[in-house]
Every structure is written in structure tokens, then in C-alpha cells.
Design an enzyme around this catalytic site. Sequence first.
Site, PDB file in Angstrom:
ATOM      1  N   ASP A  21     -25.205 -16.004 -33.863  1.00 60.00           N
ATOM      2  CA  ASP A  21     -25.789 -17.335 -33.987  1.00 60.00           C
ATOM      3  C   ASP A  21     -24.960 -18.372 -33.236  1.00 60.00           C
ATOM      4  O   ASP A  21     -23.733 -18.278 -33.194  1.00 60.00           O
ATOM      5  CB  ASP A  21     -25.869 -17.722 -35.474  1.00 60.00           C
ATOM      6  CG  ASP A  21     -26.685 -18.982 -35.702  1.00 60.00           C
ATOM      7  OD1 ASP A  21     -27.595 -19.259 -34.902  1.00 60.00           O
ATOM      8  OD2 ASP A  21     -26.401 -19.698 -36.676  1.00 60.00           O
ATOM      9  N   ASN A  23     -25.955 -19.820 -29.941  1.00 62.74           N
ATOM     10  CA  ASN A  23     -26.152 -19.955 -28.488  1.00 62.74           C
ATOM     11  C   ASN A  23     -26.671 -21.340 -28.113  1.00 62.74           C
ATOM     12  O   ASN A  23     -26.174 -21.980 -27.178  1.00 62.74           O
ATOM     13  CB  ASN A  23     -27.141 -18.901 -27.985  1.00 62.74           C
ATOM     14  CG  ASN A  23     -26.581 -17.502 -28.019  1.00 62.74           C
ATOM     15  OD1 ASN A  23     -25.374 -17.303 -28.143  1.00 62.74           O
ATOM     16  ND2 ASN A  23     -27.449 -16.516 -27.918  1.00 62.74           N
ATOM     17  N   HIS A  38     -28.007 -18.796 -24.181  1.00 60.94           N
ATOM     18  CA  HIS A  38     -28.425 -17.404 -24.392  1.00 60.94           C
ATOM     19  C   HIS A  38     -27.811 -16.488 -23.335  1.00 60.94           C
ATOM     20  O   HIS A  38     -27.418 -15.355 -23.631  1.00 60.94           O
ATOM     21  CB  HIS A  38     -29.946 -17.301 -24.356  1.00 60.94           C
ATOM     22  CG  HIS A  38     -30.625 -18.034 -25.487  1.00 60.94           C
ATOM     23  ND1 HIS A  38     -30.222 -17.905 -26.796  1.00 60.94           N
ATOM     24  CD2 HIS A  38     -31.682 -18.902 -25.492  1.00 60.94           C
ATOM     25  CE1 HIS A  38     -31.001 -18.655 -27.566  1.00 60.94           C
ATOM     26  NE2 HIS A  38     -31.879 -19.267 -26.793  1.00 60.94           N
ATOM     27  N   LEU A 132     -19.605   4.973 -29.790  1.00 64.97           N
ATOM     28  CA  LEU A 132     -20.050   3.837 -30.600  1.00 64.97           C
ATOM     29  C   LEU A 132     -21.546   3.941 -30.797  1.00 64.97           C
ATOM     30  O   LEU A 132     -22.297   4.162 -29.839  1.00 64.97           O
ATOM     31  CB  LEU A 132     -19.716   2.516 -29.914  1.00 64.97           C
ATOM     32  CG  LEU A 132     -20.253   1.245 -30.601  1.00 64.97           C
ATOM     33  CD1 LEU A 132     -19.539   1.017 -31.934  1.00 64.97           C
ATOM     34  CD2 LEU A 132     -20.100   0.025 -29.699  1.00 64.97           C
TER      35      LEU A 132
END
Length: 244
Positions: A21, A23, A38, A132
Amino acid sequence: MHRFAPKAEDHPALHVAIVMDGNGRWATGRGLPRTLGHRKGIDAVQRTIDAAIALDVGYLTLFGFSTENWRRPILEVGELMKLLRFFLRGELKALHRKGVRLRFIGDRARLAPDIVDLLVESETLTEGNTQLNLTVALSYGGRQEITEAARRVARDVAAGTLAPEAIDEALFAGRLFTADLPDPDLLIRTSGEQRISNFLLWQAAYAELVFVDTLWPDFGHAELEAALTEFRSRERRYGAVGGQ
């Protein structure tokens, strides 16, 4: 064993989920278009993936685009979709070389066909990787996910293939998008907001929550490491009395 409190040997790898959160506020604070925020957020995604690998995080789940985000201005949604295409086309081979396995959860029906093709291509190429496990939530909402899982269970009961008495937490969890993933151990939200915004509502029942003031475009290795340090300082009791 209760699904929310797995034994360490069942899921030894740490699962970190992040609500990315800030951007827009990052860009607005600099007098820049929100779209540039963004774009800078993509850089933060790349840094965080590298940090997760370096810090031995086994599972990383990122909240990329919510069901509510479809209500944003058309131009902004278009820019977000463009950035998604850019990220997948530009970074897929690099992620594969790093041993990252990619998964995507959410409602693919609302995504453009070419984006769905990219998701499938990414999942197929990386499905054997183990360094990952990266899951990206796209067109995702926790209530939507739970509702859809309930529909699946209801259809099986109506069809006579599932007895109501057989429904338990493990069975229901198996109908979620994350059926083959462990529940998150740590949920981080950036930008100073202190809510989880319809993200992994079922799965995060016993996750530790860490809220950081850093806006997402500024997030990286140091911030993830600090959140992990905070997480490891806590005692996770799963409803039991401390010290037991």
C-alpha cells in the site's frame, strides 16, 4: 493437528504476506502522477523478492490487485494491467533463474485473455522451482474466495458426494485458492494503514500483523528484515496460555 497451528516440521518455511500500500500517496507527495507511484511499486516488488530469498523466507504472498480495485478510474486500472504485463514479460526468466515458483490467486475471469495466458505461462515455467514460493493475488478478495469455496462445498453436498458431517476446517480450507499453501505466519501492511483490507481472511486467522509506515515504493530489504525481527520477538500461542 489444528490447521492454524501447524507443527514446525510440517511447514518449516516461513510464509510472509504483504499488503502493498502507498503507491499513490508516494507519487502525490512528490507532485507526480499516481501511475508513476505504481511503476516505482514494481521496483519494490523486485527488491522484496530478492530480500525474501536472502532472508530465507519460503513463501511470499503479495496483494497485487483487489476485487475492489476494479472500481478505480479506468485509466489507472489500465496502467496497473500494463505494469502487470511488463513485470511478467520482463521478469519471468529472471525469476525462473532465481528459483522462484510463481502462483496467482483470484478471479481470472475478469482479467484480459492475454494476461491470463501470461499467468498460465509463468506458473507452468516455474512450477518446479523451490527457492521461493511467490503467490500474487490478482482480482482477489477474501470474502469472494470464502464465498466461492462455500459454493463448491454446497454443490458437493447437493450432489450427494459430500456429507454435511464431513465438513471441517481442513476440508473447507482445501477449497480455497491457497489449498496447497501453508497459512501466512506474518502479514505486513505498508503505508501506516492498520487493516488487512479483505486479504487472506481465512488464512490469516493466526498470522502476526506488522504495520509499517513506509510507503510501498520505498520498501525493501531493510524493511522486510525489520518486520521479521519484530515477528520473531513475539510469542505465538494460538489461543493457549503463554509458556505452555
